[in-house]
Scaffold this active site. Structure first.
Site, PDB file in Angstrom:
ATOM      1  N   GLU A  62     -53.346 104.441   2.681  1.00  9.86           N
ATOM      2  CA  GLU A  62     -53.507 103.108   2.104  1.00  9.86           C
ATOM      3  C   GLU A  62     -52.497 102.889   0.975  1.00  9.86           C
ATOM      4  OE1 GLU A  62     -57.210 100.614   0.023  1.00  9.86           O
ATOM      5  OE2 GLU A  62     -57.331 102.795   0.308  1.00  9.86           O
ATOM      6  N   LYS A 131     -57.370  94.360   4.542  1.00 10.71           N
ATOM      7  CA  LYS A 131     -58.629  95.060   4.268  1.00 10.71           C
ATOM      8  C   LYS A 131     -59.743  94.031   4.090  1.00 10.71           C
ATOM      9  CE  LYS A 131     -60.324  98.702   1.120  1.00 10.71           C
ATOM     10  NZ  LYS A 131     -59.907  99.601   0.012  1.00 10.71           N
ATOM     11  N   CYS A 187     -59.727 102.203   4.349  1.00  8.01           N
ATOM     12  CA  CYS A 187     -60.584 102.920   3.407  1.00  8.01           C
ATOM     13  C   CYS A 187     -62.033 102.440   3.398  1.00  8.01           C
ATOM     14  CB  CYS A 187     -59.972 102.869   2.018  1.00  8.01           C
ATOM     15  SG  CYS A 187     -60.645 104.162   0.923  1.00  8.01           S
TER      16      CYS A 187
END
Length: 691
Positions: A62, A131, A187
């Site tokens: 990330e 994300k 994540c």
């Protein structure tokens, strides 16, 4: 591969892509916070390394282009602009590289800042995935800087003057490598109750990727492992995890660079944590196995329907992968004994479960059956030995005397002194009721009634001669059960049923309860070893169990000195370790014969091949070349698909033991008794260049 094999087998046979494998790399490059130029160079170096390793996909952490631990620097215009410049430069620099790259980058769109995964292939930016779940608790403050990508389906953004797909609804699919379809999440996404990768899998992605910058705390590595493994199992997919490592700011946090590759719940590869070596983690994932498993589970399709079929919502970004032929060794653990646990730490637990499944099955059947005895024919071989072992433990659990087990050894014309002695020693050590019935007089009479030449003294050892003995043993057992108030416990195992290496209506195929029917030969050997290793019995019993394990497997129906006598079962039908390997991959996953041969060659071509348990010192270390594997696989295919199903269609009850499957017509396997093996044999021969 031998020189002969190299000359006769097409090179394409050894290409892992032909067999449905995709090579994946997890990269954890060194990072400098707020230094996209340095980070871009480090990413490029690892991308080039992955290309040399012939990877098809490389997953980076990330925000790998800018660094994760930048805090409010994320909002600095100069960093945002430089990150975008370096992203475009990185794409151009990778124009000559084959792998699909997933790179983490901060990008601006429509006045908002997004934490994204950028897909790059051969110099082209395929798409940008934002994300969705932004952590904003404890040490995390992502909502301070970033906007969520939730609801941003169907959009585009401008990069280097080009319109690029943008949104969480992107899948990246290689149009020339079937099954290579990738979904990316970032994540925190998979720490949520409903990770985006679930919809990605339901829409068709086989490889789910997580670009992460998860900091490390005590025990968190186990949590990541649990999440990755469970997501790969739940989604019937591969799950690829790459976490940030060396170079991220340690002002308040620390980083370990954990990487992992998982397939259908199994950890296939894991990186060294806290490493400064910046090594690539490379593993081959079986997307063919994944798609086959999805075909077998209607639950997967039901979940897609419940979610209104996500494939309607996702945009599939196609790219021409142009994979090179990959004819080197598979980079993944291969289990030589797929029915046997390959994790030494789990071996005791799994053997305990398998053994107790059998014991509990027999206990329940005993309590449900009139009478109070179990009748077992004891040959001194593996299968009847394991049946008496299970029966003894069943009696112990029910607190009934082992003398309720009525064991009969029935020597015939070819019974060896070793097996007869082992049978008697075992029965005495177990404390069962033991008797011997010589079947030769009855067999002679039956052969004479049939005018068989043997009755006149001619050494004719045909199938009739063999099965008269086998059939008489079963006749005695059933009538003894009638006479003595009990039921016959069958001894035949899963491997024999797969091969049809059992006589129809005889004890290895027919009984009142077939306690071994779900256990293959290789697992029976390990279960007996486990009984010894875990002190299930006394030293006298352990000694005879060891002796039985060392005895050649043979039906002992033809005198050993007879021409063509069946001295060894495995010389006739092939090594059980190969047959069980074939059975697992065909029964459990429905793999093509050519792929089964390829996998077997990868596992067995050298004595050190494969990933298999070494706990027991007498585990064999054999090797087989491709010609040998193909020879026995052809025999297996013919026996399994064409000549043996009628025996399986009439199986008695018995417990399923292994997740690898059973052959019960009421359970895992239903097939026509008059089927043919032509299609499977032709596929194998064509792949080997022998069609």
């Amino acid at each position: 591969m031998t020189d002969t094999e190299a000359r006769t087998v097409p090179d394409a046979f050894f290409d892992i892509h032909r067999h449905g494998f995709v090579r994946i790399a997890v990269a954890t490059p060194p990072v400098r916070n707020a230094d996209p130029a340095f980070n871009g160079a480090a990413i490029l170096a690892q991308a080039q390394e992955a290309a040399k390793a012939k990877a098809d996909l490389v997953v980076f952490p990330e925000l790998s282009l800018s660094g994760y631990a930048n805090d409010d620097l994320h909002l600095q215009e100069v960093l945002c602009e430089e990150t975008e410049r370096q992203l475009v430069a990185l794409a151009r620099s990778t124009a000559g590289l084959a792998p699909l790259l997933l790179v983490g980058a901060v990008l601006k769109r429509a006045g908002r800042l997004y934490n994204t995964a950028v897909a790059i292939h051969r110099g082209r930016i395929l798409g940008v995935v934002p994300k969705i779940f932004l952590p904003n608790y404890r040490e995390y403050y992502e909502k301070r800087w970033f906007a969520s990508g939730d609801g941003m389906d169907g959009l585009t953004m401008s990069l280097a003057g080009l319109s690029v797909p943008f949104g969480p609804d992107l899948l990246f699919a290689a149009e020339d490598l079937p099954g290579f379809t990738v979904h990316a999440e970032i994540c925190e996404d998979y720490w949520s109750p409903f990770p985006p990768s679930i919809d990605g899998a339901l829409a068709g992605a086989t490889i789910l990727c997580n670009l992460s910058a998860s900091n490390i705390t005590i025990g968190k590595s186990r949590d990541r492992h649990l999440l990755s493994a469970s997501q790969s199992m739940r989604c019937l997919a591969a799950y690829v995890y790459s976490a940030a490592g060396h170079g991220e700011s340690t002002t308040d946090l620390a980083w370990d660079g954990q990487g992992g590759i998982y397939e259908l719940g199994d950890e296939m590869a894991a990186s060294e944590r806290f490493s400064h070596a910046n090594d690539l983690l490379v593993c081959d994932i079986d997307v063919d196995r994944i798609t086959q498993e999805r075909l077998r589970m209607p639950t997967f399709n039901d979940a897609a329907a419940r979610r209104a079929h996500p494939e309607k919502r996702f945009r599939k970004i196609s790219f021409e992968h142009r994979p090179a032929m990959l004819a080197d060794a598979l980079k993944r653990p291969i289990r030589r004994y797929p029915f046997v646990p390959n994790d030494a730490g789990r071996l005791d637990e799994d053997c305990y479960e398998a053994f107790n499944i059998q014991v509990e099955g027999l206990v329940t059947r005993y309590r449900a059956t009139p009478g109070d005895t179990m009748v077992i024919g004891i040959s001194g071989g593996l299968d009847s030995t394991h049946a008496i072992v299970v029966a003894a433990k069943a009696c112990d659990r029910m607190k009934v005397p082992r003398s309720n087990i009525l064991c009969f050894t029935m020597p015939g014309f070819a019974t060896g002194e070793t097996t007869r002695s082992n049978a008697w020693t075992l029965m005495k050590a177990m404390g069962v009721t033991a008797e011997e019935i010589d079947i030769r007089p009855a067999a002679r009479q039956l052969l004479a009634d049939m005018n068989h030449p043997f009755s006149d003294g001619e050494p004719v050892y045909d199938i009739t001669f063999e099965n008269v003995q086998a059939g008489l043993r079963t006749d005695y057992l059933f009538r003894l059960a009638n006479q003595r108030g009990g039921f016959v416990v069958g001894t035949g195992d899963l491997s024999e049923l797969a091969l049809g290496w059992c006589t129809y209506g005889v004890g290895d195929q027919m009984s009142h309860y077939a306690v071994n029917t779900g256990v293959p030969k290789t697992l029976i050997q390990y279960l007996i070893r486990w009984c010894i290793a875990s002190n299930q019995f006394d030293a006298q019993t352990d000694a005879v169990l060891d002796a039985i394990l060392d005895t050649e497997i043979s039906p002992e129906l033809v005198p050993q000195d007879a021409p063509g006598g069946l001295q060894s079962t495995e010389e006739k039908i092939g090594p059980y370790e190969l047959n069980d390997f074939f059975l697992f991959h065909i029964l459990r996953y429905g793999l093509r014969p050519s792929k089964v041969a390829f996998l077997a060659h990868q596992a067995w071509h050298s004595v050190d091949g494969g990933s298999w348990p070494h706990k027991f010192p007498d585990a064999k270390k054999n090797a087989y070349d491709l010609d040998t594997i193909a020879h026995w696989l052809e025999k297996f295919l013919f026996r399994f698909f064409q000549t043996s199903q009628f025996k399986r269609s009439a199986l008695p009850n018995g417990p399923k033991v292994s997740a690898g499957g059973s052959l019960s017509p009421r359970g895992d396997w239903r097939a026509p008794s008059d089927g043919r093996a032509d299609l499977w044999l032709a596929e194998l021969r064509e792949a080997l260049g022998r069609g």
